[in-house]
Design a protein around this motif. Structure first.
Motif, PDB file in Angstrom:
ATOM      1  N   GLU A  51       0.902 -12.613   0.281  1.00  0.00           N
ATOM      2  CA  GLU A  51      -0.338 -12.333   1.028  1.00  0.00           C
ATOM      3  C   GLU A  51      -1.114 -13.602   1.348  1.00  0.00           C
ATOM      4  O   GLU A  51      -1.127 -14.544   0.574  1.00  0.00           O
ATOM      5  N   SER A  75      -5.202 -14.360   2.525  1.00  0.00           N
ATOM      6  CA  SER A  75      -6.518 -13.742   2.691  1.00  0.00           C
ATOM      7  C   SER A  75      -7.456 -14.851   3.171  1.00  0.00           C
ATOM      8  O   SER A  75      -7.931 -15.661   2.377  1.00  0.00           O
ATOM      9  N   TYR A 134     -14.131  -9.156  -8.244  1.00  0.00           N
ATOM     10  CA  TYR A 134     -13.864  -8.889  -6.819  1.00  0.00           C
ATOM     11  C   TYR A 134     -15.194  -8.528  -6.141  1.00  0.00           C
ATOM     12  O   TYR A 134     -15.557  -7.369  -5.967  1.00  0.00           O
ATOM     13  N   PHE A 173      -1.112  -5.270  -9.027  1.00  0.00           N
ATOM     14  CA  PHE A 173      -1.063  -4.940  -7.590  1.00  0.00           C
ATOM     15  C   PHE A 173       0.028  -5.764  -6.900  1.00  0.00           C
ATOM     16  O   PHE A 173       0.840  -5.244  -6.134  1.00  0.00           O
ATOM     17  N   TYR A 212      -9.024 -13.102  -7.089  1.00  0.00           N
ATOM     18  CA  TYR A 212      -7.619 -12.770  -6.832  1.00  0.00           C
ATOM     19  C   TYR A 212      -6.729 -12.968  -8.059  1.00  0.00           C
ATOM     20  O   TYR A 212      -5.502 -12.937  -7.966  1.00  0.00           O
ATOM     21  N   TYR A 266       0.784  -1.234   0.000  1.00  0.00           N
ATOM     22  CA  TYR A 266       0.000   0.000   0.000  1.00  0.00           C
ATOM     23  C   TYR A 266       0.817   1.285   0.000  1.00  0.00           C
ATOM     24  O   TYR A 266       0.685   2.110   0.890  1.00  0.00           O
ATOM     25  N   ASN A 314      -6.293 -10.778   6.436  1.00  0.00           N
ATOM     26  CA  ASN A 314      -4.843 -10.834   6.224  1.00  0.00           C
ATOM     27  C   ASN A 314      -4.098 -11.493   7.387  1.00  0.00           C
ATOM     28  O   ASN A 314      -2.928 -11.821   7.269  1.00  0.00           O
ATOM     29  N   GLY A 345     -14.462  -4.709   5.571  1.00  0.00           N
ATOM     30  CA  GLY A 345     -13.673  -4.876   4.353  1.00  0.00           C
ATOM     31  C   GLY A 345     -12.845  -6.139   4.303  1.00  0.00           C
ATOM     32  O   GLY A 345     -11.975  -6.269   3.454  1.00  0.00           O
ATOM     33  N   SER A 346     -13.083  -7.080   5.235  1.00  0.00           N
ATOM     34  CA  SER A 346     -12.289  -8.313   5.282  1.00  0.00           C
ATOM     35  C   SER A 346     -10.820  -8.035   5.594  1.00  0.00           C
ATOM     36  O   SER A 346      -9.950  -8.844   5.283  1.00  0.00           O
ATOM     37  N   PHE A 388      -5.417  -0.971  -5.526  1.00  0.00           N
ATOM     38  CA  PHE A 388      -6.420  -1.651  -4.705  1.00  0.00           C
ATOM     39  C   PHE A 388      -7.811  -1.048  -4.931  1.00  0.00           C
ATOM     40  O   PHE A 388      -8.797  -1.784  -5.012  1.00  0.00           O
TER      41      PHE A 388
HETATM   42  C1  AVJ Z   1      -7.725  -5.441   1.635  1.00  0.00           C
HETATM   43  C2  AVJ Z   1      -6.930  -7.444   2.646  1.00  0.00           C
HETATM   44  C3  AVJ Z   1      -9.269  -7.181   2.219  1.00  0.00           C
HETATM   45  O1  AVJ Z   1      -7.555  -9.764   0.984  1.00  0.00           O
HETATM   46  O2  AVJ Z   1      -9.166  -9.284  -0.386  1.00  0.00           O
HETATM   47  C4  AVJ Z   1      -7.254  -7.739  -2.770  1.00  0.00           C
HETATM   48  C5  AVJ Z   1      -6.459  -7.290  -0.343  1.00  0.00           C
HETATM   49  N1  AVJ Z   1      -5.386  -8.618  -2.175  1.00  0.00           N
HETATM   50  N2  AVJ Z   1      -6.765  -8.434  -3.806  1.00  0.00           N
HETATM   51  C6  AVJ Z   1      -8.195  -8.963   0.295  1.00  0.00           C
HETATM   52  C7  AVJ Z   1      -6.381  -7.853  -1.726  1.00  0.00           C
HETATM   53  C8  AVJ Z   1      -5.629  -8.946  -3.452  1.00  0.00           C
HETATM   54  C9  AVJ Z   1      -7.789  -7.478   0.314  1.00  0.00           C
HETATM   55  N3  AVJ Z   1      -7.898  -6.902   1.703  1.00  0.00           N
END
Ligand code: AVJ
Length: 324
Positions: A285, A287, A54, A219, A209, A37, A169, A164-165, A45
């Motif tokens: 990452e 999720s 998404y 991203f 994703y 970020y 993470n 926002g979930s 994002f």
């Molecule tokens: C911001 C952590 C909720 O995990 O969906 C989006 C970040 N990574 N696409 C997620 C994210 C790839 C997002 N969060």
């Protein structure tokens, strides 16, 4: 090893340097998701949240649009409400709750908590302009290191938004610790609104994703571009590929960057030379996707009483309200 945690304000560069050293010298290699970020990554994002694949952002927004009055009514109880939000962004979803609070009590104090002063300034400017009656009192703070809130006045309750979930993470034990630290900052009668993404079929998760337009790939790769910009690293962006994986055993989507060839990358600022085998990955990452009822169980364990959970009709996303 932890792949999350935000840098302390003012020391982002040092935090980045130590995370990059630790992560790229580990096997398997990893980098923390907060590195996504910078300005370019935050813009990417935002574009992700508008992609057809998404579903998270628009599904949660639809739930909040329908339920905002009910949520605010349950949280406000007999008292006036103050709204705290952990993490910036998602202002258009927050707006729905702030508007519902202003309808109910004319004025509302909104306390966004974020490590980025510029994100907080932007949020303050926009929200005070767009929703008269909202007084924004930003707090520059890393809530992952423990949340501190001033005592609310008598006859006032707090509603903490963690939507926002974002909690997705975190490893489950870290998520539990985070919820407990939020509980510790609250008084009995205050509440927490938690937004979690739910387990669903693998193809829908993978598409979210790894979108057709390639925005999520950009991203993910921006992380390497950022290391080039800020540390003078020599990553050839064409030599790495974006990969999203559904890890069913851990109930999480993982993002990785895959080396397309055997290569060595130099990072002069850190005096590092990193070797990559063909096909070697950097894990960037996790999720986590929750099972129905799992968020409520975690909230209960953290010292909250779940009051209500709302989902969309396809059961893609859940918003849980719990009382401290
Ligand atoms: C911001 C952590 C909720 O995990 O969906 C989006 C970040 N990574 N696409 C997620 C994210 C790839 C997002 N969060």
């Amino acid at each position: 090893m932890t792949t999350i945690g935000l840098p302390r304000p003012g020391t982002i560069r040092e935090q980045m340097a130590s995370a990059v050293c630790e992560g790229l010298l580990s096997r398997p290699k990893w980098l923390p998701a907060w590195l996504f970020y910078d300005d370019a990554g935050s813009r990417l994002f935002s574009r992700i949240t508008e992609l057809p694949e998404y579903y998270l952002t628009r599904t949660e927004r639809a739930i909040l649009a329908t339920r905002a009055d009910e949520i605010v009514g349950l949280a406000a109880d007999i008292d006036a409400l103050r709204i705290v939000e952990l993490g910036a962004g998602s202002a258009d979803k927050t707006r729905l709750l702030l508007t519902a609070a202003v309808d109910r009590q004319d004025t509302v104090i909104y306390e966004p908590v974020d490590v980025s002063p510029s994100a907080l300034e932007e949020a303050q400017e926009r929200i005070e302009r767009e929703i008269p009656g909202v007084l924004v009192t930003p707090r520059v703070e890393d809530y992952t290191k423990g949340l501190e809130l001033d005592a609310a006045s008598l006859g006032e309750r707090r509603l903490v938004l963690y939507i926002g979930s974002s909690i997705g993470n975190f490893e489950l034990d870290e998520a539990g610790r985070l919820l407990r630290s939020v509980r510790a900052a609250l008084a009995p009668g205050d509440s927490l609104l938690l937004g979690v993404d739910l387990v669903k079929d693998r193809s829908a998760l993978l598409a979210a994703y790894d979108d057709a337009e390639g925005v999520t790939a950009e991203f993910n790769l921006n992380l390497l571009a950022r290391l080039n910009r800020e540390l003078g690293a020599g990553f050839d962006l064409g030599a790495f590929a974006h990969r999203a994986v559904w890890n069913a055993a851990y109930s999480r989507i993982e993002m990785h960057l895959v080396s397309r060839r055997r290569q060595q990358v130099k990072i002069p600022a850190l005096d590092l030379k990193i070797d990559f085998a063909f096909g070697e990955t950097i894990h960037t990452e996790n999720s986590y996707k929750y099972k129905p009822g799992q968020a409520e169980t975690m909230l209960t364990t953290a010292g909250f009483s779940p009051l209500a959970t709302w989902t969309d009709e396809d059961g893609r996303f859940a918003v849980c309200l719990a009382r401290a």
